[in-house]
Every structure is written in C-alpha cells, then in structure tokens.
Design a protein around this motif. Sequence first.
Motif, PDB file in Angstrom:
ATOM      1  N   ASP A  51     -10.410   2.805   8.735  1.00 45.60           N
ATOM      2  CA  ASP A  51     -11.377   1.966   8.038  1.00 45.60           C
ATOM      3  C   ASP A  51     -10.651   0.930   7.181  1.00 45.60           C
ATOM      4  O   ASP A  51     -10.957   0.753   6.014  1.00 45.60           O
ATOM      5  N   HIS A  52      -9.627   0.282   7.739  1.00 48.15           N
ATOM      6  CA  HIS A  52      -8.861  -0.713   6.998  1.00 48.15           C
ATOM      7  C   HIS A  52      -9.274  -2.105   7.443  1.00 48.15           C
ATOM      8  O   HIS A  52      -8.774  -2.621   8.432  1.00 48.15           O
ATOM      9  N   PRO A  53     -10.207  -2.715   6.745  1.00 53.66           N
ATOM     10  CA  PRO A  53     -10.601  -4.070   7.148  1.00 53.66           C
ATOM     11  C   PRO A  53      -9.448  -5.048   6.956  1.00 53.66           C
ATOM     12  O   PRO A  53      -8.577  -4.853   6.120  1.00 53.66           O
ATOM     13  N   ASP A  54      -9.438  -6.091   7.768  1.00 55.00           N
ATOM     14  CA  ASP A  54      -8.370  -7.094   7.674  1.00 55.00           C
ATOM     15  C   ASP A  54      -8.663  -8.056   6.528  1.00 55.00           C
ATOM     16  O   ASP A  54      -9.013  -9.210   6.736  1.00 55.00           O
ATOM     17  N   ARG A  55      -8.516  -7.560   5.327  1.00 51.08           N
ATOM     18  CA  ARG A  55      -8.716  -8.377   4.137  1.00 51.08           C
ATOM     19  C   ARG A  55      -7.374  -8.858   3.627  1.00 51.08           C
ATOM     20  O   ARG A  55      -6.333  -8.363   4.033  1.00 51.08           O
ATOM     21  N   GLU A  56      -7.433  -9.781   2.709  1.00 55.62           N
ATOM     22  CA  GLU A  56      -6.214 -10.339   2.113  1.00 55.62           C
ATOM     23  C   GLU A  56      -5.438  -9.252   1.351  1.00 55.62           C
ATOM     24  O   GLU A  56      -4.228  -9.185   1.420  1.00 55.62           O
ATOM     25  N   ALA A  57      -6.186  -8.405   0.620  1.00 54.63           N
ATOM     26  CA  ALA A  57      -5.558  -7.329  -0.150  1.00 54.63           C
ATOM     27  C   ALA A  57      -6.460  -6.101  -0.099  1.00 54.63           C
ATOM     28  O   ALA A  57      -7.681  -6.223  -0.129  1.00 54.63           O
ATOM     29  N   ILE A  58      -5.850  -4.936  -0.009  1.00 59.57           N
ATOM     30  CA  ILE A  58      -6.615  -3.700  -0.067  1.00 59.57           C
ATOM     31  C   ILE A  58      -6.048  -2.838  -1.183  1.00 59.57           C
ATOM     32  O   ILE A  58      -4.841  -2.813  -1.432  1.00 59.57           O
ATOM     33  N   GLU A  59      -6.948  -2.157  -1.885  1.00 56.90           N
ATOM     34  CA  GLU A  59      -6.540  -1.238  -2.937  1.00 56.90           C
ATOM     35  C   GLU A  59      -6.839   0.169  -2.444  1.00 56.90           C
ATOM     36  O   GLU A  59      -7.947   0.454  -1.981  1.00 56.90           O
ATOM     37  N   VAL A  60      -5.840   1.025  -2.519  1.00 58.18           N
ATOM     38  CA  VAL A  60      -5.946   2.373  -1.979  1.00 58.18           C
ATOM     39  C   VAL A  60      -5.701   3.384  -3.092  1.00 58.18           C
ATOM     40  O   VAL A  60      -4.760   3.245  -3.878  1.00 58.18           O
ATOM     41  N   SER A  61      -6.556   4.412  -3.149  1.00 54.22           N
ATOM     42  CA  SER A  61      -6.361   5.538  -4.066  1.00 54.22           C
ATOM     43  C   SER A  61      -5.886   6.731  -3.259  1.00 54.22           C
ATOM     44  O   SER A  61      -6.511   7.093  -2.259  1.00 54.22           O
ATOM     45  N   VAL A  62      -4.811   7.327  -3.694  1.00 55.88           N
ATOM     46  CA  VAL A  62      -4.256   8.497  -3.024  1.00 55.88           C
ATOM     47  C   VAL A  62      -4.575   9.715  -3.891  1.00 55.88           C
ATOM     48  O   VAL A  62      -4.221   9.755  -5.071  1.00 55.88           O
ATOM     49  N   ARG A  63      -5.265  10.690  -3.296  1.00 57.24           N
ATOM     50  CA  ARG A  63      -5.595  11.933  -3.990  1.00 57.24           C
ATOM     51  C   ARG A  63      -4.928  13.089  -3.262  1.00 57.24           C
ATOM     52  O   ARG A  63      -5.009  13.183  -2.044  1.00 57.24           O
ATOM     53  N   PHE A  64      -4.271  13.951  -4.002  1.00 53.80           N
ATOM     54  CA  PHE A  64      -3.588  15.104  -3.433  1.00 53.80           C
ATOM     55  C   PHE A  64      -4.518  16.311  -3.509  1.00 53.80           C
ATOM     56  O   PHE A  64      -5.041  16.621  -4.570  1.00 53.80           O
ATOM     57  N   ALA A  65      -4.713  16.999  -2.391  1.00 53.78           N
ATOM     58  CA  ALA A  65      -5.504  18.229  -2.367  1.00 53.78           C
ATOM     59  C   ALA A  65      -4.716  19.364  -3.030  1.00 53.78           C
ATOM     60  O   ALA A  65      -5.291  20.306  -3.541  1.00 53.78           O
ATOM     61  N   ALA A  66      -3.393  19.275  -3.001  1.00 53.38           N
ATOM     62  CA  ALA A  66      -2.501  20.233  -3.655  1.00 53.38           C
ATOM     63  C   ALA A  66      -1.285  19.456  -4.143  1.00 53.38           C
ATOM     64  O   ALA A  66      -0.978  18.397  -3.621  1.00 53.38           O
ATOM     65  N   ARG A  67      -0.618  19.989  -5.148  1.00 52.99           N
ATOM     66  CA  ARG A  67       0.544  19.293  -5.710  1.00 52.99           C
ATOM     67  C   ARG A  67       1.737  19.436  -4.762  1.00 52.99           C
ATOM     68  O   ARG A  67       2.592  20.295  -4.956  1.00 52.99           O
TER      69      ARG A  67
END
Length: 175
Positions: free
Chosen positions: A110-126
């Motif tokens: 689901d990565h649209p071809d935009r000029e910039a994308i902001e991504v949040s990375v969440r860890f299910a475990a450390r």
Amino acid sequence: MPTCLPLVLRRCHACASERFRANGKFRVNAHHKLIDAWLLVLCTVCGDTAKLTVLERTNVRSVRPELLDRLHDNDPGLAAELLRDPVVRRRNRIALDWDGAWRLDTGGPDHPDREAIEVSVRFAARIPVRPVRLIAEGCALSRAEVERLVAEGRLVSAVRLSGRLSDDFTFTLKR
C-alpha cells in the motif's frame, strides 16, 4: 513481529558450539518449601541440554500461582517472555540471536507513489533489529540504496538509523 524463539548464544560445555535452541520446556524442582525452575535449551550441534535459571531457591509462597501453572504447563509464551527479560539474560550470561526469528508485516503493498511517505514502525516484541535492514525489506530496496538515501538526506528519522533498535520509530522517505 516474532516468528519463533530466538537462538540463545552461550558456549556448550560438550561440543564448544555457541548456539542453543529453546523449545519452551521447563524443569521445576521443589526442596520442601523452596523451589527452583529452569528453562531448558538444546545445543544446535550436539543436542546437549543446558538449563537457564528462572527461579533459584525461592520460597514457594512467594511465587505467583499463575507463574507456577505456566511453568508446569511448559508455556512457550512464558519462555519467550523470559528470554526477553534482561534480568534472566544477565543472570545466565546469555545473549540472543534474532536472525530469522522475526518477520516484517507491512500490511500489504500500500505504498502510493507520492513525493514523500511517512512510515511508523511498531514492534510486536522488543526485537533488536537494524533499521536500515527493516526499511530496505519493507520498501523493497537494497540496504546500500537505503544507506545512500540516508546520506543524501532523503530518508530522515528522529532516531539514529545506524546500529540496532527495538523501540517504535517513524521515518520519512522522500522519493
């Protein structure tokens, strides 16, 4: 997110290998009112068993009944929790090898071809992982390309992207 238990890095006394596999089995031993509990790990080369101390000469009344039930039931979730516990790792002088024990869930392409994308990375475990590797895998780029984007300032984050991270973070990728 984790896919299996990590390998335990510790020297085998039988064959001098340095990797053990945890299968979620525990050994519990009672001495009158005192209890000992160990997480059993198997050497990946010779199959010899080693014990990682969980409880040592602890009064049975001071142990939560839920914990005791989980130990007796050989709960693999408890094994995962204990391996991630820094106190258990320090007491047993072990480190963990997470290679091949995690996977990246991007939620689909689901990565649209935009000029910039902001991504949040969440860890299910450390799980300590290199952000450059995580970004490369998630964005279908090579690691060299990700490092080049960081050097050019087109991949930015509030956290340092070199080294290892196990906490949630965000980054912005400018195409």
